[in-house]
Design a protein around this motif. Sequence first.
Motif, PDB file in Angstrom:
ATOM      1  N   LEU A 383       0.896  -1.245   0.499  1.00  0.00           N
ATOM      2  CA  LEU A 383      -0.277  -0.267   0.100  1.00  0.00           C
ATOM      3  C   LEU A 383       0.765   1.008  -0.084  1.00  0.00           C
ATOM      4  O   LEU A 383       1.556   1.423   0.823  1.00  0.00           O
ATOM      5  N   THR A 384       0.833   1.959  -0.722  1.00  0.00           N
ATOM      6  CA  THR A 384       2.049   3.371  -1.800  1.00  0.00           C
ATOM      7  C   THR A 384       0.907   4.368  -1.417  1.00  0.00           C
ATOM      8  O   THR A 384      -0.282   4.728  -1.435  1.00  0.00           O
ATOM      9  N   GLU A 385       2.072   5.075  -1.683  1.00  0.00           N
ATOM     10  CA  GLU A 385       1.099   7.159  -1.625  1.00  0.00           C
ATOM     11  C   GLU A 385       0.906   7.194  -2.812  1.00  0.00           C
ATOM     12  O   GLU A 385      -0.314   7.626  -2.371  1.00  0.00           O
ATOM     13  N   ASP A 386       0.692   6.279  -3.326  1.00  0.00           N
ATOM     14  CA  ASP A 386      -0.245   6.912  -5.077  1.00  0.00           C
ATOM     15  C   ASP A 386      -1.541   6.333  -4.719  1.00  0.00           C
ATOM     16  O   ASP A 386      -2.172   7.240  -5.121  1.00  0.00           O
ATOM     17  N   ILE A 387      -1.429   5.301  -3.397  1.00  0.00           N
ATOM     18  CA  ILE A 387      -3.429   4.978  -3.128  1.00  0.00           C
ATOM     19  C   ILE A 387      -3.250   6.060  -2.545  1.00  0.00           C
ATOM     20  O   ILE A 387      -4.681   5.974  -2.447  1.00  0.00           O
ATOM     21  N   LEU A 388      -2.757   6.431  -1.295  1.00  0.00           N
ATOM     22  CA  LEU A 388      -3.187   6.706  -0.306  1.00  0.00           C
ATOM     23  C   LEU A 388      -3.624   8.264  -0.002  1.00  0.00           C
ATOM     24  O   LEU A 388      -4.152   8.682  -0.067  1.00  0.00           O
ATOM     25  N   LYS A 389      -2.558   9.103  -1.057  1.00  0.00           N
ATOM     26  CA  LYS A 389      -3.073  10.071  -1.323  1.00  0.00           C
ATOM     27  C   LYS A 389      -3.804  10.678  -1.943  1.00  0.00           C
ATOM     28  O   LYS A 389      -3.939  11.745  -2.818  1.00  0.00           O
ATOM     29  N   LEU A 390      -4.551   9.681  -3.077  1.00  0.00           N
ATOM     30  CA  LEU A 390      -5.828   9.551  -4.067  1.00  0.00           C
ATOM     31  C   LEU A 390      -7.215  10.706  -3.384  1.00  0.00           C
ATOM     32  O   LEU A 390      -7.233  10.423  -2.472  1.00  0.00           O
ATOM     33  N   PRO A 391      -7.101  11.535  -3.801  1.00  0.00           N
ATOM     34  CA  PRO A 391      -8.409  12.797  -3.579  1.00  0.00           C
ATOM     35  C   PRO A 391     -10.219  11.530  -2.944  1.00  0.00           C
ATOM     36  O   PRO A 391     -10.573  10.984  -3.365  1.00  0.00           O
ATOM     37  N   LEU A 392     -10.448  12.507  -1.443  1.00  0.00           N
ATOM     38  CA  LEU A 392     -11.441  11.231  -1.571  1.00  0.00           C
ATOM     39  C   LEU A 392     -12.677  11.705  -2.522  1.00  0.00           C
ATOM     40  O   LEU A 392     -12.491  12.490  -2.689  1.00  0.00           O
ATOM     41  N   GLY A 393     -13.298  10.893  -2.957  1.00  0.00           N
ATOM     42  CA  GLY A 393     -13.849  10.072  -3.569  1.00  0.00           C
ATOM     43  C   GLY A 393     -14.239  10.403  -4.686  1.00  0.00           C
ATOM     44  O   GLY A 393     -15.079  10.028  -5.980  1.00  0.00           O
ATOM     45  N   ARG A 394     -12.953  10.154  -4.984  1.00  0.00           N
ATOM     46  CA  ARG A 394     -12.480  10.248  -6.435  1.00  0.00           C
ATOM     47  C   ARG A 394     -12.760   8.936  -7.488  1.00  0.00           C
ATOM     48  O   ARG A 394     -12.199   7.560  -6.698  1.00  0.00           O
ATOM     49  N   GLN A 395     -13.179   9.158  -8.546  1.00  0.00           N
ATOM     50  CA  GLN A 395     -13.534   7.301  -9.050  1.00  0.00           C
ATOM     51  C   GLN A 395     -12.159   6.582  -9.747  1.00  0.00           C
ATOM     52  O   GLN A 395     -11.738   7.362 -10.012  1.00  0.00           O
ATOM     53  N   ARG A 396     -11.961   5.178  -9.418  1.00  0.00           N
ATOM     54  CA  ARG A 396     -11.276   4.977 -10.091  1.00  0.00           C
ATOM     55  C   ARG A 396     -11.780   4.550 -11.557  1.00  0.00           C
ATOM     56  O   ARG A 396     -12.338   4.260 -11.983  1.00  0.00           O
ATOM     57  N   THR A 397     -10.414   4.874 -12.151  1.00  0.00           N
ATOM     58  CA  THR A 397     -10.434   5.187 -13.490  1.00  0.00           C
ATOM     59  C   THR A 397      -9.452   4.210 -14.528  1.00  0.00           C
ATOM     60  O   THR A 397      -9.298   3.203 -14.883  1.00  0.00           O
ATOM     61  N   SER A 398      -7.778   4.353 -13.629  1.00  0.00           N
ATOM     62  CA  SER A 398      -7.011   3.820 -14.801  1.00  0.00           C
ATOM     63  C   SER A 398      -5.849   3.245 -13.175  1.00  0.00           C
ATOM     64  O   SER A 398      -4.388   2.923 -13.260  1.00  0.00           O
ATOM     65  N   VAL A 399      -6.360   2.972 -11.521  1.00  0.00           N
ATOM     66  CA  VAL A 399      -5.167   2.386 -10.602  1.00  0.00           C
ATOM     67  C   VAL A 399      -4.842   1.533 -10.803  1.00  0.00           C
ATOM     68  O   VAL A 399      -4.005   1.313 -11.083  1.00  0.00           O
ATOM     69  N   VAL A 400      -5.677  -0.221 -11.327  1.00  0.00           N
ATOM     70  CA  VAL A 400      -5.568  -1.070 -11.358  1.00  0.00           C
ATOM     71  C   VAL A 400      -5.594  -1.399 -12.996  1.00  0.00           C
ATOM     72  O   VAL A 400      -5.162  -2.055 -13.498  1.00  0.00           O
ATOM     73  N   TYR A 401      -6.989  -1.044 -12.916  1.00  0.00           N
ATOM     74  CA  TYR A 401      -7.451  -2.020 -14.837  1.00  0.00           C
ATOM     75  C   TYR A 401      -9.552  -1.280 -14.069  1.00  0.00           C
ATOM     76  O   TYR A 401      -9.580  -0.586 -13.569  1.00  0.00           O
ATOM     77  N   THR A 402      -9.893  -0.989 -15.798  1.00  0.00           N
ATOM     78  CA  THR A 402     -10.269  -0.376 -16.109  1.00  0.00           C
ATOM     79  C   THR A 402     -11.860  -1.162 -16.085  1.00  0.00           C
ATOM     80  O   THR A 402     -12.192  -2.377 -16.893  1.00  0.00           O
ATOM     81  N   LEU A 403     -13.161  -0.595 -15.171  1.00  0.00           N
ATOM     82  CA  LEU A 403     -14.405  -1.250 -14.860  1.00  0.00           C
ATOM     83  C   LEU A 403     -15.016  -1.080 -16.313  1.00  0.00           C
ATOM     84  O   LEU A 403     -14.664   0.090 -16.448  1.00  0.00           O
ATOM     85  N   PRO A 404     -15.933  -1.355 -16.668  1.00  0.00           N
ATOM     86  CA  PRO A 404     -17.477  -1.200 -17.868  1.00  0.00           C
ATOM     87  C   PRO A 404     -18.234  -0.167 -16.515  1.00  0.00           C
ATOM     88  O   PRO A 404     -18.709   0.302 -15.405  1.00  0.00           O
ATOM     89  N   PRO A 405     -18.503   0.915 -17.400  1.00  0.00           N
ATOM     90  CA  PRO A 405     -19.172   2.355 -16.729  1.00  0.00           C
ATOM     91  C   PRO A 405     -20.482   1.644 -15.646  1.00  0.00           C
ATOM     92  O   PRO A 405     -20.978   0.933 -15.852  1.00  0.00           O
ATOM     93  N   ARG A 406     -20.766   2.432 -14.713  1.00  0.00           N
ATOM     94  CA  ARG A 406     -21.095   1.809 -13.555  1.00  0.00           C
ATOM     95  C   ARG A 406     -22.523   2.361 -13.399  1.00  0.00           C
ATOM     96  O   ARG A 406     -23.353   3.149 -14.230  1.00  0.00           O
ATOM     97  N   SER A 407     -23.660   1.278 -13.105  1.00  0.00           N
ATOM     98  CA  SER A 407     -25.447   1.574 -13.707  1.00  0.00           C
ATOM     99  C   SER A 407     -25.150   2.280 -11.911  1.00  0.00           C
ATOM    100  O   SER A 407     -24.831   2.040 -10.965  1.00  0.00           O
ATOM    101  N   ASN A 408     -26.999   2.615 -11.968  1.00  0.00           N
ATOM    102  CA  ASN A 408     -27.347   2.705 -10.728  1.00  0.00           C
ATOM    103  C   ASN A 408     -27.655   1.412  -9.429  1.00  0.00           C
ATOM    104  O   ASN A 408     -27.837   1.518  -8.390  1.00  0.00           O
ATOM    105  N   SER A 409     -27.629   0.817 -10.116  1.00  0.00           N
ATOM    106  CA  SER A 409     -27.592  -0.742  -9.011  1.00  0.00           C
ATOM    107  C   SER A 409     -26.552  -1.764  -9.876  1.00  0.00           C
ATOM    108  O   SER A 409     -25.714  -1.924 -11.351  1.00  0.00           O
ATOM    109  N   LEU A 410     -26.610  -2.759  -8.935  1.00  0.00           N
ATOM    110  CA  LEU A 410     -25.017  -3.664  -9.665  1.00  0.00           C
ATOM    111  C   LEU A 410     -26.113  -4.497 -10.447  1.00  0.00           C
ATOM    112  O   LEU A 410     -27.356  -4.675 -10.415  1.00  0.00           O
TER     113      LEU A 410
END
Length: 576
Positions: A383-410
């Motif tokens: 667990l490194t600083e590039d993860i710990l210092k991400l802004p609060l509430g920022r959506q994950r886009t390319s930290v590890v890999y990209t997921l399909p666009p999220r919908s309002n429900s699972l």
Amino acid sequence: MASCEGGGKETEIKTQFITREGTYKLMSLSEYSRPNRVAYNGQANTAVKVSFICLQDHNDPSKSGERICFNVGRELFFYNYKGVRKAADLTKPIDKRTYKGTLPTCHDFNRLTATVDSVMLLVGFTAGQVQLIDPIKRELSKLYNEERLIDRTKVTCIRWIPGSQNQFLVSHASGQMYVYNEELLCGATPPHYQLFKQGEGFTVYTCKTKSTRNPLYRWVIGEGAINEFAFSPCSKYLTIVSQDGYLRVFNYNSMELVGTTKSYFGGLLCVCWSPDGKYIVTGGEDDLVTVWSFHERRVVCRGAGHKSWVNAVTFDCYTTSTAGENVDPGSDFSGGSDDEFNSSSRGSNKLNNTKRHSATEGKITTYRFGSIGQDTVMCLWDLTEDILKLPLGRQRTSVVYTLPPRSNSLPHSHTNSIPKDMNPAVNNTGDSSSSNSSSLSQKFATLAIGDRKDDKKEHKRNFSLASKNNDKSSLLRNNHVKPLDDTLKILGTAACPRLDEVPLLEPLVCKKIAHERLTALVFREECLVTACQEGFVCTWARPGSVISGDISSPQSPHSCESTLVNGRDNGLSPEL
């Protein structure tokens, strides 16, 4: 990403692996197990747990050293721990106990009172009793809840309270915890309680006769079993994970709830604090590890590497560096197959490349923690600083890999679930030994948000271990705990963000290291120690801790035959 070699289903057990600091090797001669080794029949229904105690004698250094305690089935063993440089002598346990009426489930040493001549060990049992023994003097000391008048359910976790020489905390499958004083006895009649403090999802009662008998306090937490608890490094805070999927953090002295978070689904099974007390990592039935920031009260990231339930999570304080180390986070050491070690130059080149690259890198904060699961896989995470210092509430886009666009429900179908080629739980090492566990993507695909009655029933049926036998204990509670149905309502909030709302970590190492589900993971200065349900306690030497001439590990784990001893158990067969 750490994946099984060849991209297929891996059945080979690994005996060594590479990280940025070097090669970890299994010490096959340092394996601890039953002295009278018998074939594992899969019937042991209690997890193998491991406890260590370091004893110092300044007058006679030869008596100093570490002691190890572990339980296997109905037996409890206490040995001198030889570490990585000497072979284990299974013929000479300091103490061995065999129980006939109940099975040991967990144990903990009193570090404040321990000496080379005496050490107090607490042991919890499946029938609810707690035993206090001295395995050095081989004396049965005291038995608490002997008549099961305090609680009749399994002891799930037991700890001496930090800073106290005589008080300890015990959690049960009933969802209740009790504070004991080891100097007091338990009464011949059920204890009477009165309300002491109450809050969201918890109630604390005090015993009316706490000055003369145990227990001192009773905590009622959440819904379902309390699976594990842990005190913070400063000893001020207590974190608890329960079968209802909640992590709760309390100020222990004031008994105030100061923070909560929720699993993605299912119960939380294990928890651990970071060495500096800033982060808490949990694991559970969602197959994920989750890192929660205590100061920010938010989920920092989740880690996907297991294909079944996560049984234990532990921070490695020896490789965790909050002051910063020269590390190249881009270097790939996720391989580490046994074939790679047959070519020493390849491993050497990797390490040399790391040193060369890291010279140009700045110092970063790095936390190392490990996890083990029912899939027989051990994962190591950075667990490194590039993860710990991400802004609060920022959506994950390319930290590890990209997921399909999220919908309002699972998603309700597999077409909108995590793609198989993007799910590390599908391509990682280890095949699950648990028949009731499926891959992470399959589980996510079956969980849907909505008010459909069938969905909620399916969720409860698949991911709740709450026993029907606990109905009586649930009647003891008032209506001040959160219902299990709130699981679906809280998803997507700060207490339980969606998968695409936080970084998703890859494991640094993800290796199958046992035939049966793994149950314990302990980091030591020279090694790390793992235990599996078969009853094998294995030592993995850290890089540089074993030199030429020391014991090596050319065999696969569990391949060497244990030395047999006579059938005696040192005359210790306490019946509970």
